[in-house]
Design a protein around this motif. Structure first.
Motif, mmCIF file in Angstrom:
data_model
loop_
_atom_site.group_PDB
_atom_site.id
_atom_site.type_symbol
_atom_site.label_atom_id
_atom_site.label_comp_id
_atom_site.label_asym_id
_atom_site.label_seq_id
_atom_site.Cartn_x
_atom_site.Cartn_y
_atom_site.Cartn_z
ATOM 1 N N ALA A 1 1.750 7.175 4.585
ATOM 2 C CA ALA A 1 0.269 5.350 4.294
ATOM 3 C C ALA A 1 0.865 3.877 4.664
ATOM 4 O O ALA A 1 2.039 3.902 3.486
ATOM 5 C CB ALA A 1 -0.387 6.152 3.557
ATOM 6 N N MET A 2 0.457 3.598 4.676
ATOM 7 C CA MET A 2 0.613 2.167 5.402
ATOM 8 C C MET A 2 0.587 0.572 4.961
ATOM 9 O O MET A 2 -1.019 0.867 5.700
ATOM 10 C CB MET A 2 1.860 1.729 6.626
ATOM 11 N N PRO A 3 0.379 0.242 3.835
ATOM 12 C CA PRO A 3 0.824 1.021 2.778
ATOM 13 C C PRO A 3 0.579 1.518 1.583
ATOM 14 O O PRO A 3 -0.449 1.879 2.354
ATOM 15 C CB PRO A 3 0.724 -0.781 2.012
ATOM 16 N N PRO A 4 1.776 2.557 1.565
ATOM 17 C CA PRO A 4 2.696 1.182 0.446
ATOM 18 C C PRO A 4 4.081 1.259 1.468
ATOM 19 O O PRO A 4 4.858 0.881 1.332
ATOM 20 C CB PRO A 4 3.007 2.169 -0.899
ATOM 21 N N ALA A 5 4.117 2.704 2.396
ATOM 22 C CA ALA A 5 5.061 2.741 3.721
ATOM 23 C C ALA A 5 5.201 1.200 4.621
ATOM 24 O O ALA A 5 4.145 -0.118 4.620
ATOM 25 C CB ALA A 5 5.192 3.435 4.254
ATOM 26 N N SER A 6 6.949 1.270 5.002
ATOM 27 C CA SER A 6 6.961 -0.486 5.528
ATOM 28 C C SER A 6 8.713 -0.143 6.492
ATOM 29 O O SER A 6 8.518 1.104 6.229
ATOM 30 C CB SER A 6 7.523 -1.794 4.273
ATOM 31 N N SER B 1 -0.367 5.136 13.768
ATOM 32 C CA SER B 1 -1.557 5.508 13.687
ATOM 33 C C SER B 1 -2.515 5.098 12.807
ATOM 34 O O SER B 1 -2.639 4.317 11.988
ATOM 35 C CB SER B 1 -1.984 7.199 13.586
ATOM 36 N N ALA B 2 -3.337 3.787 13.490
ATOM 37 C CA ALA B 2 -4.189 2.593 13.508
ATOM 38 C C ALA B 2 -5.862 3.703 13.663
ATOM 39 O O ALA B 2 -6.510 3.750 14.601
ATOM 40 C CB ALA B 2 -4.202 2.015 14.043
ATOM 41 N N ASP B 3 -6.106 4.313 12.642
ATOM 42 C CA ASP B 3 -7.411 4.869 12.568
ATOM 43 C C ASP B 3 -8.952 4.150 12.216
ATOM 44 O O ASP B 3 -8.642 3.740 11.035
ATOM 45 C CB ASP B 3 -7.998 6.321 11.897
ATOM 46 N N THR B 4 -9.539 3.642 13.049
ATOM 47 C CA THR B 4 -10.882 2.697 12.611
ATOM 48 C C THR B 4 -11.942 3.232 11.523
ATOM 49 O O THR B 4 -12.890 2.427 11.691
ATOM 50 C CB THR B 4 -11.704 1.948 14.254
ATOM 51 N N ARG B 5 -12.427 5.064 11.917
ATOM 52 C CA ARG B 5 -13.171 5.837 11.308
ATOM 53 C C ARG B 5 -12.382 6.058 9.523
ATOM 54 O O ARG B 5 -13.767 6.028 9.030
ATOM 55 C CB ARG B 5 -13.065 7.148 11.848
ATOM 56 N N ASN B 6 -12.034 5.556 8.939
ATOM 57 C CA ASN B 6 -11.487 5.483 7.811
ATOM 58 C C ASN B 6 -10.355 4.258 7.402
ATOM 59 O O ASN B 6 -10.507 4.611 5.985
ATOM 60 C CB ASN B 6 -10.996 6.637 7.294
ATOM 61 N N ASN B 7 -10.220 4.134 7.953
ATOM 62 C CA ASN B 7 -9.306 2.654 7.688
ATOM 63 C C ASN B 7 -8.112 3.116 6.823
ATOM 64 O O ASN B 7 -7.256 1.748 6.632
ATOM 65 C CB ASN B 7 -9.964 1.968 6.841
ATOM 66 N N GLU B 8 -7.586 4.001 7.765
ATOM 67 C CA GLU B 8 -6.362 4.190 7.203
ATOM 68 C C GLU B 8 -5.035 4.481 8.656
ATOM 69 O O GLU B 8 -5.409 3.758 10.128
ATOM 70 C CB GLU B 8 -6.047 5.691 7.212
ATOM 71 N N VAL B 9 -3.643 4.243 7.903
ATOM 72 C CA VAL B 9 -2.905 3.465 9.140
ATOM 73 C C VAL B 9 -1.684 4.494 8.525
ATOM 74 O O VAL B 9 -1.433 4.143 7.201
ATOM 75 C CB VAL B 9 -2.464 2.238 9.039
ATOM 76 N N THR B 10 -0.954 5.353 9.423
ATOM 77 C CA THR B 10 -0.110 5.905 9.143
ATOM 78 C C THR B 10 0.973 5.742 9.697
ATOM 79 O O THR B 10 0.665 5.610 11.062
ATOM 80 C CB THR B 10 -0.267 7.336 9.012
ATOM 81 N N VAL B 11 2.175 6.081 9.642
ATOM 82 C CA VAL B 11 4.059 6.007 9.956
ATOM 83 C C VAL B 11 4.733 6.596 9.784
ATOM 84 O O VAL B 11 4.928 7.551 8.443
ATOM 85 C CB VAL B 11 4.407 4.335 9.244
ATOM 86 N N ASP C 1 4.849 -5.134 6.798
ATOM 87 C CA ASP C 1 4.352 -3.826 5.898
ATOM 88 C C ASP C 1 2.601 -3.328 5.614
ATOM 89 O O ASP C 1 2.021 -2.816 5.165
ATOM 90 C CB ASP C 1 4.882 -4.566 3.665
ATOM 91 N N ASP C 2 2.118 -3.870 6.609
ATOM 92 C CA ASP C 2 0.862 -3.904 6.268
ATOM 93 C C ASP C 2 0.321 -3.647 8.145
ATOM 94 O O ASP C 2 0.875 -5.008 9.679
ATOM 95 C CB ASP C 2 -0.413 -4.851 5.860
ATOM 96 N N ILE C 3 -1.159 -3.278 8.704
ATOM 97 C CA ILE C 3 -0.988 -3.644 10.004
ATOM 98 C C ILE C 3 -2.793 -3.259 10.038
ATOM 99 O O ILE C 3 -3.142 -2.464 9.117
ATOM 100 C CB ILE C 3 -0.497 -2.571 10.328
#
Length: 245
Positions: free
Chosen positions: A154-159, A133-143, A99-101
Motif C-alpha cells: 500500500a502507498m502510503p506508507p510504501a514509497s 495500481s491506482a484503484d478508484t473503486r476503493n481509493n487504494e494505491v499499491t506498488v 510517497d502518495d498518488i
C-alpha cells in the motif's frame, strides 16, 4: 507572408504568430508523466473519426508519441488501457521521494451506443522499474517492483526513493469500473530534498479521460481502425508494415 507559423502584412507592422504548444503534461522537479498506451475509444461512429496530426516523412515509427498529445486534448477520446508512465530523475545532490498518488474521478458515463476502437501502430512497450495500481473503486494505491522484492504494498506508507544522480520510471495503471467512461485527475506527491511538491495530471477544465478496466486482462482482439499514413485515411483492421506503406 508567413514564416514559421507567423503572419505579417505590409512593412514595419507587428507580426502575429499562432503557436501550438504541448499538452498540459505535469512537470515538476524530478517527476514527469504521460500516457503511454496507443489504443483509444472514440465516442462516435467510424465515419466521424477526426483527422490525426500530420506525420512528417520519416517519423512514421514515432508518431504514437504525437498521438498521446493529440488524444489528451480531445473531449471525445478515452484511453482504453489507461497507463501513465512516471519518469523520475534526481540531480547530483538531490534526493527524491514519491510517497502518495491519487487518481480522482470527476465524472463517469455509460459508453455511447456508437463508438469506435482506434489504434496507433508502432507503439513502444513498457519495462518500468515499478508497477503502481491506482484503484478508484476503493481509493487504494499499491506498488510492486520489477525485481519481485516486494509486491502489492500500500502507498502510503510504501514509497519510492531515488538517491543522488539516479533515474527510474514507474507505470501507473488505472483500475475502475469496467466499461465505464471516466474523466478525472492524477496527482503525485513527492519530496525533493525534504520539500514537498505535487504534480497534477489533468484538471477540472482539462481532465484526463479513460475507459474503466477492473484489473483483469483486457480483450484487445476486436475490430480496430488505424490511420493509413500514406493514404491519409482511416482503415478497418489495417496492419501497416514499416517501409511498405
Amino acid at each position: 507572408m508567413t514564416i514559421d507559423g507567423c503572419w505579417a502584412d505590409g512593412h514595419h507592422n507587428d507580426i502575429e504568430c499562432t503557436i501550438t504548444g504541448p499538452p498540459d503534461y505535469p512537470i515538476m522537479a524530478g517527476v514527469e508523466m504521460e500516457f503511454t498506451f496507443a489504443r483509444f475509444l472514440f465516442a462516435g461512429p467510424p465515419e466521424k473519426l477526426p483527422t490525426p496530426p500530420e506525420i512528417p516523412p520519416g517519423q512514421e515509427l514515432g508518431h504514437c508519441d504525437d498521438w498521446h498529445d493529440w488524444v489528451v486534448r480531445r473531449t471525445d477520446m478515452y484511453v482504453i488501457w489507461p497507463t501513465v508512465l512516471m519518469e523520475m530523475d534526481t540531480g547530483i545532490i538531490d534526493v527524491l521521494k514519491v510517497d502518495d498518488i491519487e487518481l480522482t474521478p470527476i465524472r463517469r458515463y455509460e459508453a455511447p451506443e456508437e463508438w469506435t476502437d482506434i489504434e496507433c501502430q508502432f507503439g513502444a512497450g513498457l519495462n518500468p522499474g515499478y508497477w503502481i495500481s491506482a484503484d478508484t473503486r476503493n481509493n487504494e494505491v499499491t506498488v510492486s517492483d520489477q525485481d519481485g522484492e516486494f509486491s502489492g504494498m500500500a502507498m502510503p506508507p510504501a514509497s519510492i526513493t531515488l538517491q543522488e544522480g539516479q533515474s527510474q520510471n514507474a507505470a501507473i495503471s488505472f483500475i475502475s469500473h469496467s466499461g465505464m467512461l471516466y474523466e478525472g485527475t492524477l496527482s503525485v506527491t513527492a519530496e525533493v530534498n525534504g520539500v514537498e511538491d505535487i504534480a497534477a495530471f489533468g484538471s477540472q477544465e482539462m481532465p484526463i479521460r479513460w475507459v474503466g478496466r477492473d484489473g483483469t486482462e483486457t480483450d484487445l482482439s476486436g475490430d480496430t481502425y488505424t490511420w493509413d499514413v500514406k493514404e491519409k485515411e482511416w482503415k478497418e483492421n489495417f496492419r501497416p508494415i514499416p517501409g511498405l506503406q
